[in-house]
Design a protein around this motif. Sequence first.
Motif, PDB file in Angstrom:
ATOM      1  N   MET A   1     -28.858 -67.289 -43.906  1.00  0.00           N
ATOM      2  CA  MET A   1     -28.842 -66.991 -42.471  1.00  0.00           C
ATOM      3  C   MET A   1     -27.400 -66.991 -41.935  1.00  0.00           C
ATOM      4  SD  MET A   1     -32.172 -68.950 -41.246  1.00  0.00           S
ATOM      5  CE  MET A   1     -33.058 -69.039 -42.788  1.00  0.00           C
ATOM      6  N   ALA A   2     -27.074 -65.940 -41.241  1.00  0.00           N
ATOM      7  CA  ALA A   2     -25.673 -65.789 -40.826  1.00  0.00           C
ATOM      8  C   ALA A   2     -25.552 -65.865 -39.306  1.00  0.00           C
ATOM      9  CB  ALA A   2     -25.172 -64.438 -41.310  1.00  0.00           C
ATOM     10  N   THR A   3     -24.345 -66.154 -38.854  1.00  0.00           N
ATOM     11  CA  THR A   3     -24.055 -66.079 -37.424  1.00  0.00           C
ATOM     12  C   THR A   3     -23.072 -64.933 -37.216  1.00  0.00           C
ATOM     13  OG1 THR A   3     -24.385 -68.441 -37.151  1.00  0.00           O
ATOM     14  CG2 THR A   3     -23.129 -67.334 -35.427  1.00  0.00           C
ATOM     15  N   HIS A   4     -23.430 -64.028 -36.324  1.00  0.00           N
ATOM     16  CA  HIS A   4     -22.573 -62.871 -36.037  1.00  0.00           C
ATOM     17  C   HIS A   4     -21.976 -63.077 -34.649  1.00  0.00           C
ATOM     18  CE1 HIS A   4     -24.700 -60.869 -39.378  1.00  0.00           C
ATOM     19  NE2 HIS A   4     -25.779 -61.429 -38.865  1.00  0.00           N
ATOM     20  N   THR A   5     -20.664 -63.105 -34.575  1.00  0.00           N
ATOM     21  CA  THR A   5     -20.004 -63.392 -33.296  1.00  0.00           C
ATOM     22  C   THR A   5     -19.204 -62.176 -32.833  1.00  0.00           C
ATOM     23  OG1 THR A   5     -19.844 -65.674 -34.004  1.00  0.00           O
ATOM     24  CG2 THR A   5     -18.461 -65.051 -32.154  1.00  0.00           C
ATOM     25  N   THR A   6     -19.278 -61.909 -31.554  1.00  0.00           N
ATOM     26  CA  THR A   6     -18.573 -60.750 -30.989  1.00  0.00           C
ATOM     27  C   THR A   6     -18.247 -61.004 -29.521  1.00  0.00           C
ATOM     28  OG1 THR A   6     -18.829 -58.417 -30.364  1.00  0.00           O
ATOM     29  CG2 THR A   6     -20.838 -59.683 -30.489  1.00  0.00           C
ATOM     30  N   LYS A   7     -17.310 -60.211 -29.001  1.00  0.00           N
ATOM     31  CA  LYS A   7     -17.069 -60.284 -27.551  1.00  0.00           C
ATOM     32  C   LYS A   7     -18.250 -59.678 -26.800  1.00  0.00           C
ATOM     33  CE  LYS A   7     -12.054 -60.156 -27.491  1.00  0.00           C
ATOM     34  NZ  LYS A   7     -10.899 -59.300 -27.342  1.00  0.00           N
TER      35      LYS A   7
ATOM     36  N   GLY B   1     -27.130 -71.204 -20.003  1.00  0.00           N
ATOM     37  CA  GLY B   1     -25.881 -71.963 -19.878  1.00  0.00           C
ATOM     38  C   GLY B   1     -24.653 -71.093 -19.651  1.00  0.00           C
ATOM     39  N   GLY B   2     -24.844 -69.786 -19.558  1.00  0.00           N
ATOM     40  CA  GLY B   2     -23.706 -68.882 -19.348  1.00  0.00           C
ATOM     41  C   GLY B   2     -23.030 -68.522 -20.659  1.00  0.00           C
ATOM     42  N   SER B   3     -21.902 -67.826 -20.532  1.00  0.00           N
ATOM     43  CA  SER B   3     -21.187 -67.308 -21.712  1.00  0.00           C
ATOM     44  C   SER B   3     -20.601 -68.461 -22.532  1.00  0.00           C
ATOM     45  CB  SER B   3     -20.075 -66.378 -21.220  1.00  0.00           C
ATOM     46  OG  SER B   3     -19.272 -65.973 -22.282  1.00  0.00           O
ATOM     47  N   PRO B   4     -20.635 -68.405 -23.901  1.00  0.00           N
ATOM     48  CA  PRO B   4     -21.192 -67.339 -24.723  1.00  0.00           C
ATOM     49  C   PRO B   4     -22.732 -67.388 -24.777  1.00  0.00           C
ATOM     50  CG  PRO B   4     -20.349 -69.103 -26.123  1.00  0.00           C
ATOM     51  CD  PRO B   4     -20.026 -69.475 -24.712  1.00  0.00           C
ATOM     52  N   PHE B   5     -23.306 -66.183 -24.945  1.00  0.00           N
ATOM     53  CA  PHE B   5     -24.756 -66.038 -24.954  1.00  0.00           C
ATOM     54  C   PHE B   5     -25.243 -65.978 -26.403  1.00  0.00           C
ATOM     55  CE2 PHE B   5     -22.943 -64.029 -21.205  1.00  0.00           C
ATOM     56  CZ  PHE B   5     -23.549 -64.800 -20.221  1.00  0.00           C
ATOM     57  N   ARG B   6     -26.380 -66.588 -26.652  1.00  0.00           N
ATOM     58  CA  ARG B   6     -26.895 -66.648 -28.024  1.00  0.00           C
ATOM     59  C   ARG B   6     -28.237 -65.936 -28.126  1.00  0.00           C
ATOM     60  NH1 ARG B   6     -24.062 -70.339 -30.905  1.00  0.00           N
ATOM     61  NH2 ARG B   6     -22.530 -71.355 -29.570  1.00  0.00           N
ATOM     62  N   ALA B   7     -28.443 -65.285 -29.258  1.00  0.00           N
ATOM     63  CA  ALA B   7     -29.731 -64.631 -29.519  1.00  0.00           C
ATOM     64  C   ALA B   7     -30.090 -64.900 -30.972  1.00  0.00           C
ATOM     65  CB  ALA B   7     -29.615 -63.131 -29.265  1.00  0.00           C
ATOM     66  N   ARG B   8     -31.391 -65.072 -31.229  1.00  0.00           N
ATOM     67  CA  ARG B   8     -31.833 -65.302 -32.602  1.00  0.00           C
ATOM     68  C   ARG B   8     -32.726 -64.145 -33.024  1.00  0.00           C
ATOM     69  NH1 ARG B   8     -35.978 -67.853 -34.817  1.00  0.00           N
ATOM     70  NH2 ARG B   8     -36.746 -68.596 -32.818  1.00  0.00           N
TER      71      ARG B   8
ATOM     72  N   MET C   1     -23.440 -51.855 -36.295  1.00  0.00           N
ATOM     73  CA  MET C   1     -24.874 -51.711 -36.026  1.00  0.00           C
ATOM     74  C   MET C   1     -25.612 -52.656 -36.963  1.00  0.00           C
ATOM     75  SD  MET C   1     -24.937 -49.113 -33.814  1.00  0.00           S
ATOM     76  CE  MET C   1     -26.710 -48.953 -33.767  1.00  0.00           C
ATOM     77  N   LEU C   2     -26.442 -53.534 -36.424  1.00  0.00           N
ATOM     78  CA  LEU C   2     -27.231 -54.437 -37.261  1.00  0.00           C
ATOM     79  C   LEU C   2     -28.701 -54.240 -36.925  1.00  0.00           C
ATOM     80  CD1 LEU C   2     -25.013 -57.638 -36.951  1.00  0.00           C
ATOM     81  CD2 LEU C   2     -25.083 -56.022 -38.843  1.00  0.00           C
ATOM     82  N   TRP C   3     -29.528 -54.382 -37.957  1.00  0.00           N
ATOM     83  CA  TRP C   3     -30.958 -54.131 -37.755  1.00  0.00           C
ATOM     84  C   TRP C   3     -31.708 -55.442 -37.779  1.00  0.00           C
ATOM     85  CZ3 TRP C   3     -34.635 -50.996 -41.422  1.00  0.00           C
ATOM     86  CH2 TRP C   3     -35.745 -50.574 -40.674  1.00  0.00           C
ATOM     87  N   ASP C   4     -32.230 -55.845 -36.648  1.00  0.00           N
ATOM     88  CA  ASP C   4     -32.964 -57.102 -36.541  1.00  0.00           C
ATOM     89  C   ASP C   4     -33.795 -57.010 -35.264  1.00  0.00           C
ATOM     90  OD1 ASP C   4     -33.780 -59.670 -37.053  1.00  0.00           O
ATOM     91  OD2 ASP C   4     -31.776 -60.548 -37.067  1.00  0.00           O
ATOM     92  N   THR C   5     -34.807 -57.874 -35.145  1.00  0.00           N
ATOM     93  CA  THR C   5     -35.557 -57.926 -33.898  1.00  0.00           C
ATOM     94  C   THR C   5     -35.241 -59.255 -33.234  1.00  0.00           C
ATOM     95  OG1 THR C   5     -37.310 -56.640 -34.904  1.00  0.00           O
ATOM     96  CG2 THR C   5     -37.880 -57.821 -32.900  1.00  0.00           C
ATOM     97  N   ILE C   6     -34.674 -59.198 -32.050  1.00  0.00           N
ATOM     98  CA  ILE C   6     -34.336 -60.438 -31.352  1.00  0.00           C
ATOM     99  C   ILE C   6     -35.636 -61.099 -30.875  1.00  0.00           C
ATOM    100  CG2 ILE C   6     -33.111 -61.454 -29.380  1.00  0.00           C
ATOM    101  CD1 ILE C   6     -31.254 -60.349 -31.583  1.00  0.00           C
ATOM    102  N   VAL C   7     -35.792 -62.372 -31.222  1.00  0.00           N
ATOM    103  CA  VAL C   7     -37.030 -63.058 -30.850  1.00  0.00           C
ATOM    104  C   VAL C   7     -36.795 -64.153 -29.806  1.00  0.00           C
ATOM    105  CG1 VAL C   7     -38.295 -62.547 -32.964  1.00  0.00           C
ATOM    106  CG2 VAL C   7     -36.821 -64.554 -32.908  1.00  0.00           C
ATOM    107  N   GLU C   8     -35.536 -64.517 -29.587  1.00  0.00           N
ATOM    108  CA  GLU C   8     -35.256 -65.582 -28.637  1.00  0.00           C
ATOM    109  C   GLU C   8     -33.831 -65.437 -28.104  1.00  0.00           C
ATOM    110  OE1 GLU C   8     -36.028 -69.362 -30.448  1.00  0.00           O
ATOM    111  OE2 GLU C   8     -35.256 -70.425 -28.681  1.00  0.00           O
ATOM    112  N   VAL C   9     -33.656 -65.705 -26.819  1.00  0.00           N
ATOM    113  CA  VAL C   9     -32.286 -65.694 -26.277  1.00  0.00           C
ATOM    114  C   VAL C   9     -32.018 -67.001 -25.542  1.00  0.00           C
ATOM    115  CG1 VAL C   9     -32.006 -63.185 -26.057  1.00  0.00           C
ATOM    116  CG2 VAL C   9     -33.040 -64.467 -24.184  1.00  0.00           C
TER     117      VAL C   9
END
Length: 324
Positions: free
Chosen positions: A1-7, A91-98, A79-87
């Motif tokens: 499982m990876a964490t992808h970080t971006t602006k 708490g504001g920026s940075p925003f997280r999605a799983r 471009m990454l292929w995944d279905t976001i199931v939770e955000v």
Amino acid sequence: MATHTTKMLIIGSGPAGLTAAIYGARAGMQPIVVQGLQPGGQLTITTDVENYPGFRDVIQGPWLMEEMQAQAEHVGTRMLWDTIVEVDIAGGSPFRARGDSGDEYVGDVLVIATGAQAKWLGVPGEEALGGKGVSACATCDGFFYRGKKVAVIGGGNTAVEEALYLTNHSDDVTLIHRRGELRAEKILQERLFAHPKITVLWDKRVDAFLGDPLAGGLTGLALTDTRTGETSEFACEGAFVAIGHAPSTDLFKGKLAMDENGYLLVEPGTPKTSIPGVFACGDVMDHTYRQAVTAAGTGCMAALDAERFLAEREFVKVKEAVAG
Ligand code: NDP
């Protein structure tokens, strides 16, 4: 499982998400686009596009989306292929999605471009006969009904376009509408009424889809006349539900302000949602225009406002550092 970080994290890869990505990449935000179950969005399930500016000849929806994606990647989008199931955005920026894959996505800004999905009638037989005679996309499934008797349910532009499209495959197309007049544009209505392969059944509500999913699929529709209450059966082998769309916003319920139909609310004239740094563009926030070109326009606005949001945050940090 990876964490992808971006602006700039973008969820959704229709015209809104990809335009945000093109502008964001060119502004150095190295966007990540997470494309969900329908990469490219609704245009990938349509055929002829005649109203996207810049093309004199008719172009194909899937082709247009391939070009937009190629352009976004060319300028630096991942471009990454995944279905976001939770955000996790409260708490504001940075925003997280799983994602469904277990991967985590982290963005300094979040652009929501999840679009809208076809609505269903919610009557008996509809789900069981889905893919066995019942469909919500004539351009995807019309081919399977070559030479068969088909019905389209609805009275808007989508229903009329689907009925016209189905005449490429079937000689017997019936449009079934619950009222006595259509809401589709006049030019489409004129084409519909003039078409020799199309009949219109007025003032009819569909109460059930009939047939056995395990043996032969759809055989017909149970109808009620909305004026007289009289019931009847309409025989057909294919039925296309074309009654509009609902925004894909389940992920954001209770987290972002939305209207009674689930469309994300934005500050008028901007793509700004109720949380600073979270932007919404395309059909997920626009129930009025819903065009590829307007989605692209609001995607551009989201990227420009995202850039401003990050620049202002940087400015505040620098000011605090100097003062402190
Ligand atoms: P619309 O909301 O315009 O129309 C939905 C249709 O479905 C209406 O006729 C409505 O009936 C009917 N309907 C809704 N719910 C039910 C139900 N439960 N039972 C029976 N009938 C129902 O949706 P469209 O998808 O057609 O269009 C959405 C938007 O996209 C519009 O702005 C449209 O102009 C645009 N569009 C533009 C195109 C183009 O420019 N080429 C192509 C396709 C869409 P009633 O009329 O009684 O409310």
